[in-house]
Scaffold this motif. Structure first.
Motif, PDB file in Angstrom:
ATOM      1  N   LEU A   1       0.819  -1.195   0.000  1.00 13.01           N
ATOM      2  CA  LEU A   1       0.000   0.000   0.000  1.00 13.01           C
ATOM      3  C   LEU A   1       0.868   1.266   0.000  1.00 13.01           C
ATOM      4  O   LEU A   1       0.567   2.208  -0.718  1.00 13.01           O
ATOM      5  CB  LEU A   1      -0.947  -0.020   1.211  1.00 13.01           C
ATOM      6  N   ILE A   2       1.937   1.231   0.780  1.00 17.15           N
ATOM      7  CA  ILE A   2       2.815   2.405   0.840  1.00 17.15           C
ATOM      8  C   ILE A   2       3.476   2.676  -0.504  1.00 17.15           C
ATOM      9  O   ILE A   2       3.681   3.825  -0.879  1.00 17.15           O
ATOM     10  CB  ILE A   2       3.862   2.270   1.971  1.00 17.15           C
ATOM     11  N   GLU A   3       3.779   1.597  -1.242  1.00 16.32           N
ATOM     12  CA  GLU A   3       4.378   1.764  -2.562  1.00 16.32           C
ATOM     13  C   GLU A   3       3.414   2.472  -3.509  1.00 16.32           C
ATOM     14  O   GLU A   3       3.823   3.317  -4.315  1.00 16.32           O
ATOM     15  CB  GLU A   3       4.799   0.415  -3.166  1.00 16.32           C
ATOM     16  N   LEU A   4       2.134   2.136  -3.439  1.00 17.26           N
ATOM     17  CA  LEU A   4       1.135   2.792  -4.283  1.00 17.26           C
ATOM     18  C   LEU A   4       0.999   4.271  -3.943  1.00 17.26           C
ATOM     19  O   LEU A   4       0.863   5.111  -4.836  1.00 17.26           O
ATOM     20  CB  LEU A   4      -0.211   2.093  -4.149  1.00 17.26           C
ATOM     21  N   VAL A   5       1.041   4.581  -2.672  1.00 14.59           N
ATOM     22  CA  VAL A   5       0.963   5.979  -2.243  1.00 14.59           C
ATOM     23  C   VAL A   5       2.173   6.755  -2.770  1.00 14.59           C
ATOM     24  O   VAL A   5       2.040   7.857  -3.311  1.00 14.59           O
ATOM     25  CB  VAL A   5       0.865   6.074  -0.698  1.00 14.59           C
ATOM     26  N   ILE A   6       3.350   6.155  -2.659  1.00 16.97           N
ATOM     27  CA  ILE A   6       4.573   6.807  -3.147  1.00 16.97           C
ATOM     28  C   ILE A   6       4.510   6.973  -4.664  1.00 16.97           C
ATOM     29  O   ILE A   6       4.872   8.021  -5.196  1.00 16.97           O
ATOM     30  CB  ILE A   6       5.827   6.014  -2.715  1.00 16.97           C
ATOM     31  N   LEU A   7       4.035   5.938  -5.373  1.00 12.80           N
ATOM     32  CA  LEU A   7       3.922   6.011  -6.831  1.00 12.80           C
ATOM     33  C   LEU A   7       2.967   7.115  -7.279  1.00 12.80           C
ATOM     34  O   LEU A   7       3.131   7.702  -8.346  1.00 12.80           O
ATOM     35  CB  LEU A   7       3.463   4.676  -7.406  1.00 12.80           C
ATOM     36  N   PHE A   8       1.972   7.416  -6.465  1.00 10.99           N
ATOM     37  CA  PHE A   8       1.041   8.480  -6.803  1.00 10.99           C
ATOM     38  C   PHE A   8       1.584   9.846  -6.388  1.00 10.99           C
ATOM     39  O   PHE A   8       1.429  10.821  -7.124  1.00 10.99           O
ATOM     40  CB  PHE A   8      -0.312   8.230  -6.125  1.00 10.99           C
ATOM     41  N   LEU A   9       2.224   9.933  -5.249  1.00 11.87           N
ATOM     42  CA  LEU A   9       2.664  11.226  -4.716  1.00 11.87           C
ATOM     43  C   LEU A   9       3.882  11.805  -5.439  1.00 11.87           C
ATOM     44  O   LEU A   9       3.935  13.007  -5.674  1.00 11.87           O
ATOM     45  CB  LEU A   9       2.966  11.107  -3.221  1.00 11.87           C
ATOM     46  N   ILE A  10       4.852  10.978  -5.779  1.00 10.32           N
ATOM     47  CA  ILE A  10       6.100  11.502  -6.351  1.00 10.32           C
ATOM     48  C   ILE A  10       5.881  12.215  -7.682  1.00 10.32           C
ATOM     49  O   ILE A  10       6.344  13.346  -7.850  1.00 10.32           O
ATOM     50  CB  ILE A  10       7.175  10.399  -6.434  1.00 10.32           C
ATOM     51  N   PRO A  11       5.164  11.632  -8.648  1.00  8.24           N
ATOM     52  CA  PRO A  11       4.948  12.383  -9.901  1.00  8.24           C
ATOM     53  C   PRO A  11       4.181  13.690  -9.674  1.00  8.24           C
ATOM     54  O   PRO A  11       4.465  14.698 -10.309  1.00  8.24           O
ATOM     55  CB  PRO A  11       4.143  11.429 -10.778  1.00  8.24           C
ATOM     56  N   ASN A  12       3.208  13.678  -8.764  1.00  8.27           N
ATOM     57  CA  ASN A  12       2.457  14.898  -8.481  1.00  8.27           C
ATOM     58  C   ASN A  12       3.322  15.923  -7.760  1.00  8.27           C
ATOM     59  O   ASN A  12       3.173  17.124  -7.989  1.00  8.27           O
ATOM     60  CB  ASN A  12       1.202  14.586  -7.683  1.00  8.27           C
ATOM     61  N   LEU A  13       4.244  15.464  -6.929  1.00  8.99           N
ATOM     62  CA  LEU A  13       5.188  16.377  -6.276  1.00  8.99           C
ATOM     63  C   LEU A  13       6.062  17.058  -7.322  1.00  8.99           C
ATOM     64  O   LEU A  13       6.309  18.264  -7.251  1.00  8.99           O
ATOM     65  CB  LEU A  13       6.058  15.607  -5.271  1.00  8.99           C
ATOM     66  N   VAL A  14       6.506  16.302  -8.315  1.00  2.73           N
ATOM     67  CA  VAL A  14       7.316  16.873  -9.398  1.00  2.73           C
ATOM     68  C   VAL A  14       6.525  17.948 -10.140  1.00  2.73           C
ATOM     69  O   VAL A  14       7.047  19.032 -10.429  1.00  2.73           O
ATOM     70  CB  VAL A  14       7.790  15.762 -10.370  1.00  2.73           C
ATOM     71  N   LEU A  15       5.254  17.679 -10.439  1.00  7.23           N
ATOM     72  CA  LEU A  15       4.433  18.660 -11.150  1.00  7.23           C
ATOM     73  C   LEU A  15       4.194  19.908 -10.307  1.00  7.23           C
ATOM     74  O   LEU A  15       4.202  21.035 -10.825  1.00  7.23           O
ATOM     75  CB  LEU A  15       3.113  18.030 -11.582  1.00  7.23           C
ATOM     76  N   ILE A  16       4.007  19.735  -9.017  1.00  7.98           N
ATOM     77  CA  ILE A  16       3.811  20.888  -8.126  1.00  7.98           C
ATOM     78  C   ILE A  16       5.097  21.702  -8.032  1.00  7.98           C
ATOM     79  O   ILE A  16       5.061  22.940  -8.070  1.00  7.98           O
ATOM     80  CB  ILE A  16       3.309  20.426  -6.742  1.00  7.98           C
ATOM     81  N   LEU A  17       6.250  21.035  -7.952  1.00  9.40           N
ATOM     82  CA  LEU A  17       7.524  21.764  -7.921  1.00  9.40           C
ATOM     83  C   LEU A  17       7.759  22.521  -9.227  1.00  9.40           C
ATOM     84  O   LEU A  17       8.238  23.665  -9.218  1.00  9.40           O
ATOM     85  CB  LEU A  17       8.682  20.802  -7.649  1.00  9.40           C
ATOM     86  N   ARG A  18       7.430  21.905 -10.361  1.00 14.28           N
ATOM     87  CA  ARG A  18       7.562  22.611 -11.645  1.00 14.28           C
ATOM     88  C   ARG A  18       6.623  23.813 -11.709  1.00 14.28           C
ATOM     89  O   ARG A  18       6.966  24.851 -12.270  1.00 14.28           O
ATOM     90  CB  ARG A  18       7.270  21.656 -12.814  1.00 14.28           C
ATOM     91  N   THR A  19       5.436  23.680 -11.129  1.00 13.47           N
ATOM     92  CA  THR A  19       4.492  24.799 -11.090  1.00 13.47           C
ATOM     93  C   THR A  19       5.036  25.941 -10.243  1.00 13.47           C
ATOM     94  O   THR A  19       4.959  27.104 -10.636  1.00 13.47           O
ATOM     95  CB  THR A  19       3.130  24.323 -10.539  1.00 13.47           C
ATOM     96  N   ILE A  20       5.606  25.601  -9.093  1.00 10.97           N
ATOM     97  CA  ILE A  20       6.216  26.629  -8.232  1.00 10.97           C
ATOM     98  C   ILE A  20       7.325  27.337  -8.996  1.00 10.97           C
ATOM     99  O   ILE A  20       7.453  28.568  -8.933  1.00 10.97           O
ATOM    100  CB  ILE A  20       6.738  25.991  -6.926  1.00 10.97           C
TER     101      ILE A  20
END
Length: 186
Positions: A1-20
């Motif tokens: 379950l933790i792997e799925l959460v990480i797989l979802f969060l990391i790409p979205n974190l990258v997109l949020i950082l690019r937005t910033i």
């Protein structure tokens, strides 16, 4: 379950950082406060289109989303600026890896590509060289629209060159994004 959460969060974190990052480099060019989601939607749309279009063609969608808030040259300049910094960081990471391979041909090729990118950076960040480049392009094309676009483009770069702290933060966030992307591939 933790792997799925990480797989979802990391790409979205990258997109949020690019937005910033994008908001950071455009913030000086518009006196009106623009909501974060006005920057976020074009980033998500461009990433989606980049999956199906060749050579980062999805980046152009960012231009069309945000051009109502900024001059055309400023929008285009921000995207090209981001791509140049990404290319520079990619070359730095690549050269670092190639030195570990101890292959002279790949090292020479990488250093040549890196030197070409440095030359491009010098042209765009040196006001006099950029003015000469702009005059040459205007003389060749003789188009008022291209001249106006290049003027806006030049204003974008001269404005961003004047703030070293923002440039440092921008590059730091870009490095974090690349490190996350490298970690994702492993």
């Amino acid at each position: 379950l933790i792997e799925l959460v990480i797989l979802f969060l990391i790409p979205n974190l990258v997109l949020i950082l690019r937005t910033i990052n994008w908001k950071l480099i455009l913030s000086k060019h518009n006196s009106a406060s623009i909501e974060f989601n006005k920057y976020l939607y074009p980033i998500f749309a461009s990433q989606t289109l980049n999956l199906i279009l060749p050579s980062k063609g999805g980046e152009l969608i960012r231009f069309f989303y945000i051009k109502e808030h900024f001059k055309s040259g400023t929008c285009l300049g921000s995207i090209i600026f981001e791509r140049i910094i990404d290319l520079l960081l990619l070359l730095i990471f690549s050269i670092s890896g190639l030195f570990l391979l101890n292959n002279i041909y790949t090292t020479i090729f990488s250093l040549t590509a890196f030197s070409g990118l440095i030359l491009i950076l010098i042209i765009f960040f040196n006001k006099k060289l950029f003015e000469r480049f702009k005059k040459l392009i205007c003389r060749i094309t003789k188009s008022k629209k291209i001249q106006s676009l290049l003027n806006d483009f030049g204003d974008f770069y001269s404005t961003n060159n004047s703030n070293n702290y923002k440039l440092f933060v921008f590059i730091a966030i870009a490095i974090i994004v690349w490190i996350i992307a490298i970690m994702q591939s492993y």
